[in-house]
Design an enzyme around this catalytic site. Structure first.
Site, PDB file in Angstrom:
ATOM      1  CE  LYS A  89      -4.457  -1.620   1.294  1.00  0.00           C
ATOM      2  NZ  LYS A  89      -4.273  -3.012   1.761  1.00  0.00           N
ATOM      3  CD  GLU A 111     -11.058   4.880   1.179  1.00  0.00           C
ATOM      4  OE1 GLU A 111     -11.065   6.063   0.810  1.00  0.00           O
ATOM      5  OE2 GLU A 111     -10.340   4.013   0.665  1.00  0.00           O
ATOM      6  CB  SER A 376      -0.122  -8.296  -1.157  1.00  0.00           C
ATOM      7  OG  SER A 376      -0.934  -9.122  -0.335  1.00  0.00           O
TER       8      SER A 376
END
Ligand code: PLP
Length: 390
Positions: A89, A111, A376
């Site tokens: 991310k 968010e 990930s």
């Protein structure tokens, strides 16, 4: 076949920007600026510098010796788990914070569901000294206390969303409301979802994953292309980045794994592509889990990062065109795959990533094939779930 966005912001029939009129100016500003900024030398050098000496890229492409022997093929792991903050991310939040800075924005809205994107956003806001407001479902605030604490320690304000089911969908509604009320803020979206240009922008920022795989494979295998790339899909950003530079390379099989939850024929699932239908969510036309009246069906997965009722429009298009094969893995499949990776390779994956690893049990590969699985994120945040279920 074109797998990229067209000049109207659509991937085939999916995508677009279906937004309240009050946000039109913000979206237009971003759409008009994002490509020029992303392609400027200024941006490129600062993005590359931060990925290198702050995030810790390039992340290794690890040959999984024991897993390869077990599955009788050649398996490489792309180690996004080794990034600062523990997942892919940060590739996106670093890029978007630089964009926000170029646009002169001083307040960042985000968010978050499980809190991973909130932490990655709070991290870059601290780094750049920008105000950070994170909307999070009230239920998630309770369930994800460690990530709430991280965000607060990083100086972010976490605002619990108390409407609806008090989860990600409600947090997103609150973030959009906040953006309408504070149009000078920058809305930093965490996956390849939302109105155009977010899906394309986030895909480009995550495409560093496939860019590195190509370079690293040349050293390992003397060729740029693997036979197969496997990634998990929530909103779809790590998969979009992992597939990006292979989309036009026909010989590379691309496999995306959704969360089946307790099974795709139960009501407790998050396998959007498998059971979803066309509709509108978070400003774009895509596939989503909805009932006959168009009400969103609450998704379920053991993995908070895959627990999303929609999917990025690029994936709806890649599914429709058949370029990417979408399969699903249940909670149980993922738990088992996580254990296999931990015991064979000494790597504890995030529960999301464990869904990608579960594909190894579902697909038969040949001995000389080269398979790249995207890890990930790391499993630290999931230890409680692992301990309760393994
Ligand atoms: C958030 C998250 C995901 C799911 O998001 P995508 O946008 O589908 O990549 C997957 N893995 C990890 C570790 C995450 O934190």
């Amino acid at each position: 076949m074109n797998y990229q966005i067209d000049n109207k912001g659509f991937y085939g029939e999916f995508g677009g920007a279906y937004i309240p009129e009050l946000l039109r100016k913000n979206i237009d500003e971003l759409e008009n600026a994002y490509l020029d900024i992303l392609e400027s030398e200024d941006f490129k050098s600062e993005y590359a510098r931060l990925l290198d000496n702050y995030v810790g890229r390039p992340t290794p492409l690890t040959f999984a010796t024991n897993l390869s022997a077990k599955y009788q093929t050649q398996i490489y792991l792309k180690r996004e788990d080794l990034n600062h903050t523990g997942a892919h991310k940060i590739n996106n939040t670093i890029g978007q914070i630089l964009l926000a800075k170029h646009l002169g924005k001083k307040r960042i809205i985000a968010e978050t569901g499980a809190g991973q994107h909130g932490v990655a956003t709070a991290t870059v806001c601290a780094l750049f000294g920008l105000e950070c407001v994170v909307h999070m479902g009230a239920l998630d605030v309770e369930r994800q206390a460690p990530n709430v604490a991280r965000m607060q320690m990083l100086g972010a304000t976490v605002i619990p969303a108390t409407s609806g089911n008090q989860t990600l969908k409600d947090a997103t509604n609150e973030a959009i409301r906040d953006w309408i009320a504070n149009p000078h803020s920058f809305y930093l979206i965490g996956s390849v979802v939302g109105p155009h240009p977010y899906p394309d922008m986030v895909s480009r920022l995550q495409s560093i994953i496939s860019e590195e795989i190509k370079e690293q494979l040349v050293k390992e295998q003397d060729k740029q292309n693997p036979d197969c790339v496997i990634a998990c899909v929530g909103g779809g950003s790590n998969a979009a980045g992992a597939f990006y530079h292979f989309l036009d390379e026909k010989e590379v099989d691309l496999i995306a794994v959704e969360a089946a939850g307790k099974g795709i024929d139960t009501s407790e699932t998050a396998a959007t592509i498998t059971i979803g239908t066309t509709g509108f969510i978070h400003g774009s036309k895509t596939l989503l889990m909805q009932d006959d009246d168009g009400q969103i069906i609450e998704p379920y997965s053991i993995s908070a990062g895959l627990d999303y009722p929609g999917v990025g429009p690029i994936h709806a298009h890649l599914a429709k065109t058949g370029r990417v094969k979408y399969i699903s893995a249940t909670d149980e499949d993922a738990l088992k795959a996580a254990k296999v990776l931990a015991l064979n390779e000494g790597i504890i994956p995030a529960l999301e990533s464990a869904h990608a690893l579960a594909a190894l049990d579902k697909i038969q590969f040949k001995k000389d094939e080269v398979i790249v699985v995207i890890v990930s994120g790391r499993g630290d945040k999931d230890m409680e779930t692992y301990m309760n279920n393994l």
